[in-house]
Motif scaffolding. Structure first.
Motif, PDB file in Angstrom:
ATOM      1  N   TRP A 188       6.579   2.713 -22.766  1.00  0.00           N
ATOM      2  CA  TRP A 188       6.388   2.945 -21.336  1.00  0.00           C
ATOM      3  C   TRP A 188       6.545   1.674 -20.505  1.00  0.00           C
ATOM      4  O   TRP A 188       6.137   1.647 -19.343  1.00  0.00           O
ATOM      5  N   SER A 189       7.177   0.660 -21.042  1.00  0.00           N
ATOM      6  CA  SER A 189       7.306  -0.613 -20.318  1.00  0.00           C
ATOM      7  C   SER A 189       8.144  -0.495 -19.045  1.00  0.00           C
ATOM      8  O   SER A 189       7.951  -1.252 -18.107  1.00  0.00           O
ATOM      9  N   PHE A 190       9.071   0.484 -18.989  1.00  0.00           N
ATOM     10  CA  PHE A 190       9.899   0.619 -17.791  1.00  0.00           C
ATOM     11  C   PHE A 190       9.066   0.991 -16.571  1.00  0.00           C
ATOM     12  O   PHE A 190       9.471   0.742 -15.440  1.00  0.00           O
ATOM     13  N   ILE A 191       7.888   1.559 -16.781  1.00  0.00           N
ATOM     14  CA  ILE A 191       7.022   1.917 -15.655  1.00  0.00           C
ATOM     15  C   ILE A 191       6.250   0.697 -15.165  1.00  0.00           C
ATOM     16  O   ILE A 191       6.058   0.508 -13.973  1.00  0.00           O
ATOM     17  N   PHE A 192       5.831  -0.148 -16.092  1.00  0.00           N
ATOM     18  CA  PHE A 192       4.922  -1.236 -15.750  1.00  0.00           C
ATOM     19  C   PHE A 192       5.568  -2.612 -15.745  1.00  0.00           C
ATOM     20  O   PHE A 192       4.884  -3.605 -15.534  1.00  0.00           O
ATOM     21  N   CYS A 193       6.882  -2.708 -15.982  1.00  0.00           N
ATOM     22  CA  CYS A 193       7.510  -4.026 -16.140  1.00  0.00           C
ATOM     23  C   CYS A 193       7.563  -4.829 -14.837  1.00  0.00           C
ATOM     24  O   CYS A 193       7.671  -6.044 -14.880  1.00  0.00           O
ATOM     25  N   ARG A 194       7.473  -4.193 -13.688  1.00  0.00           N
ATOM     26  CA  ARG A 194       7.572  -4.910 -12.413  1.00  0.00           C
ATOM     27  C   ARG A 194       6.237  -5.451 -11.916  1.00  0.00           C
ATOM     28  O   ARG A 194       6.197  -6.229 -10.983  1.00  0.00           O
ATOM     29  N   VAL A 195       5.140  -4.993 -12.511  1.00  0.00           N
ATOM     30  CA  VAL A 195       3.831  -5.339 -11.968  1.00  0.00           C
ATOM     31  C   VAL A 195       3.060  -6.246 -12.918  1.00  0.00           C
ATOM     32  O   VAL A 195       3.341  -6.314 -14.107  1.00  0.00           O
ATOM     33  N   LEU A 229      -3.695  -2.725   0.736  1.00  0.00           N
ATOM     34  CA  LEU A 229      -3.808  -2.703  -0.715  1.00  0.00           C
ATOM     35  C   LEU A 229      -2.808  -3.664  -1.361  1.00  0.00           C
ATOM     36  O   LEU A 229      -3.159  -4.436  -2.263  1.00  0.00           O
ATOM     37  N   CYS A 230      -1.587  -3.634  -0.894  1.00  0.00           N
ATOM     38  CA  CYS A 230      -0.566  -4.512  -1.478  1.00  0.00           C
ATOM     39  C   CYS A 230      -0.780  -5.973  -1.107  1.00  0.00           C
ATOM     40  O   CYS A 230      -0.538  -6.859  -1.934  1.00  0.00           O
ATOM     41  N   LEU A 231      -1.231  -6.244   0.104  1.00  0.00           N
ATOM     42  CA  LEU A 231      -1.465  -7.637   0.489  1.00  0.00           C
ATOM     43  C   LEU A 231      -2.681  -8.223  -0.217  1.00  0.00           C
ATOM     44  O   LEU A 231      -2.683  -9.399  -0.573  1.00  0.00           O
ATOM     45  N   SER A 232      -3.704  -7.421  -0.423  1.00  0.00           N
ATOM     46  CA  SER A 232      -4.911  -7.962  -1.053  1.00  0.00           C
ATOM     47  C   SER A 232      -4.755  -8.130  -2.560  1.00  0.00           C
ATOM     48  O   SER A 232      -5.373  -9.007  -3.147  1.00  0.00           O
ATOM     49  N   ASN A 233      -3.922  -7.308  -3.198  1.00  0.00           N
ATOM     50  CA  ASN A 233      -3.796  -7.370  -4.654  1.00  0.00           C
ATOM     51  C   ASN A 233      -2.530  -8.044  -5.155  1.00  0.00           C
ATOM     52  O   ASN A 233      -2.508  -8.504  -6.287  1.00  0.00           O
ATOM     53  N   ALA A 234      -1.476  -8.075  -4.345  1.00  0.00           N
ATOM     54  CA  ALA A 234      -0.179  -8.636  -4.746  1.00  0.00           C
ATOM     55  C   ALA A 234       0.193  -8.191  -6.162  1.00  0.00           C
ATOM     56  O   ALA A 234       0.224  -8.983  -7.097  1.00  0.00           O
ATOM     57  N   PRO A 235       0.469  -6.897  -6.344  1.00  0.00           N
ATOM     58  CA  PRO A 235       0.609  -6.353  -7.695  1.00  0.00           C
ATOM     59  C   PRO A 235       1.895  -6.722  -8.429  1.00  0.00           C
ATOM     60  O   PRO A 235       1.963  -6.623  -9.647  1.00  0.00           O
ATOM     61  N   ILE A 251       8.368 -12.604  -4.311  1.00  0.00           N
ATOM     62  CA  ILE A 251       9.220 -12.083  -3.251  1.00  0.00           C
ATOM     63  C   ILE A 251       9.089 -10.563  -3.136  1.00  0.00           C
ATOM     64  O   ILE A 251       9.195  -9.994  -2.051  1.00  0.00           O
ATOM     65  N   ALA A 252       8.816  -9.889  -4.256  1.00  0.00           N
ATOM     66  CA  ALA A 252       8.646  -8.436  -4.225  1.00  0.00           C
ATOM     67  C   ALA A 252       7.390  -8.052  -3.430  1.00  0.00           C
ATOM     68  O   ALA A 252       7.398  -7.067  -2.701  1.00  0.00           O
ATOM     69  N   ASN A 253       6.330  -8.845  -3.543  1.00  0.00           N
ATOM     70  CA  ASN A 253       5.128  -8.592  -2.749  1.00  0.00           C
ATOM     71  C   ASN A 253       5.432  -8.760  -1.261  1.00  0.00           C
ATOM     72  O   ASN A 253       4.991  -7.966  -0.436  1.00  0.00           O
ATOM     73  N   ALA A 289       5.429  -5.829   1.702  1.00  0.00           N
ATOM     74  CA  ALA A 289       4.657  -5.949   2.945  1.00  0.00           C
ATOM     75  C   ALA A 289       5.566  -5.765   4.165  1.00  0.00           C
ATOM     76  O   ALA A 289       5.199  -5.071   5.118  1.00  0.00           O
ATOM     77  N   VAL A 290       6.755  -6.358   4.143  1.00  0.00           N
ATOM     78  CA  VAL A 290       7.674  -6.230   5.264  1.00  0.00           C
ATOM     79  C   VAL A 290       8.166  -4.781   5.391  1.00  0.00           C
ATOM     80  O   VAL A 290       8.261  -4.241   6.492  1.00  0.00           O
ATOM     81  N   GLN A 291       8.468  -4.157   4.278  1.00  0.00           N
ATOM     82  CA  GLN A 291       8.927  -2.780   4.284  1.00  0.00           C
ATOM     83  C   GLN A 291       7.849  -1.841   4.824  1.00  0.00           C
ATOM     84  O   GLN A 291       8.150  -0.898   5.558  1.00  0.00           O
ATOM     85  N   THR A 292       6.607  -2.086   4.460  1.00  0.00           N
ATOM     86  CA  THR A 292       5.520  -1.222   4.907  1.00  0.00           C
ATOM     87  C   THR A 292       5.181  -1.461   6.373  1.00  0.00           C
ATOM     88  O   THR A 292       4.897  -0.519   7.102  1.00  0.00           O
ATOM     89  N   ALA A 293       5.244  -2.704   6.797  1.00  0.00           N
ATOM     90  CA  ALA A 293       4.887  -3.034   8.181  1.00  0.00           C
ATOM     91  C   ALA A 293       5.971  -2.674   9.112  1.00  0.00           C
ATOM     92  O   ALA A 293       6.423  -1.868   9.603  1.00  0.00           O
TER      93      ALA A 293
END
Length: 128
Positions: A56-63, A107-113, A118-120, A124-128
């Protein structure tokens, strides 16, 4: 318009209802599978279950290891966005969409998952 098509009278109507029911269930099966995998990810990591982690690494490899909850929450956020159009009032629609995106941004700014910084920032830019 079409006298041969009678609503709620078997035939093609019944077939379409069955297909629509299956189409509605597919995302629910996907979400339940993703939730199950996410639930067992931390257990597998503690146990050192390499087979599970590689499978299942393809699900969690980015975080980051602590951000394994992100795929499930991302799916839930998408569903909340889709369902935010159900109220008929534009004010309620806009307010609910704004609340959903604001919670996701915090949630994303406080945890930076994400592993890549650059993805974090892009999230943030995409959400804002």
């Amino acid at each position: 318009a079409y006298p041969s098509v009678l609503c709620w009278e078997g035939g093609a109507q019944k077939d379409m209802l069955v297909l629509a029911g299956i189409a509605v269930l597919l995302p629910l099966f996907y979400a339940s599978g993703l939730a199950y995998i996410t639930w067992h990810f931390s257990i597998a990591a503690v146990r050192g279950d390499i087979y599970f982690l590689r499978r299942w690494s393809f699900i969690f490899c980015r975080v980051k290891p602590g951000g394994y909850w992100l795929p499930v929450l991302s799916l839930l956020r998408s569903w909340f966005i889709v369902f935010s159009i159900l109220p008929t009032s534009p004010v309620v629609q806009t307010s609910s969409l704004t609340c959903i995106m604001l919670v996701w941004l915090c949630l994303c700014l406080s945890n930076a998952p994400y592993i890549a910084g650059i993805a974090n920032s892009l999230e943030a830019v995409q959400t804002a």
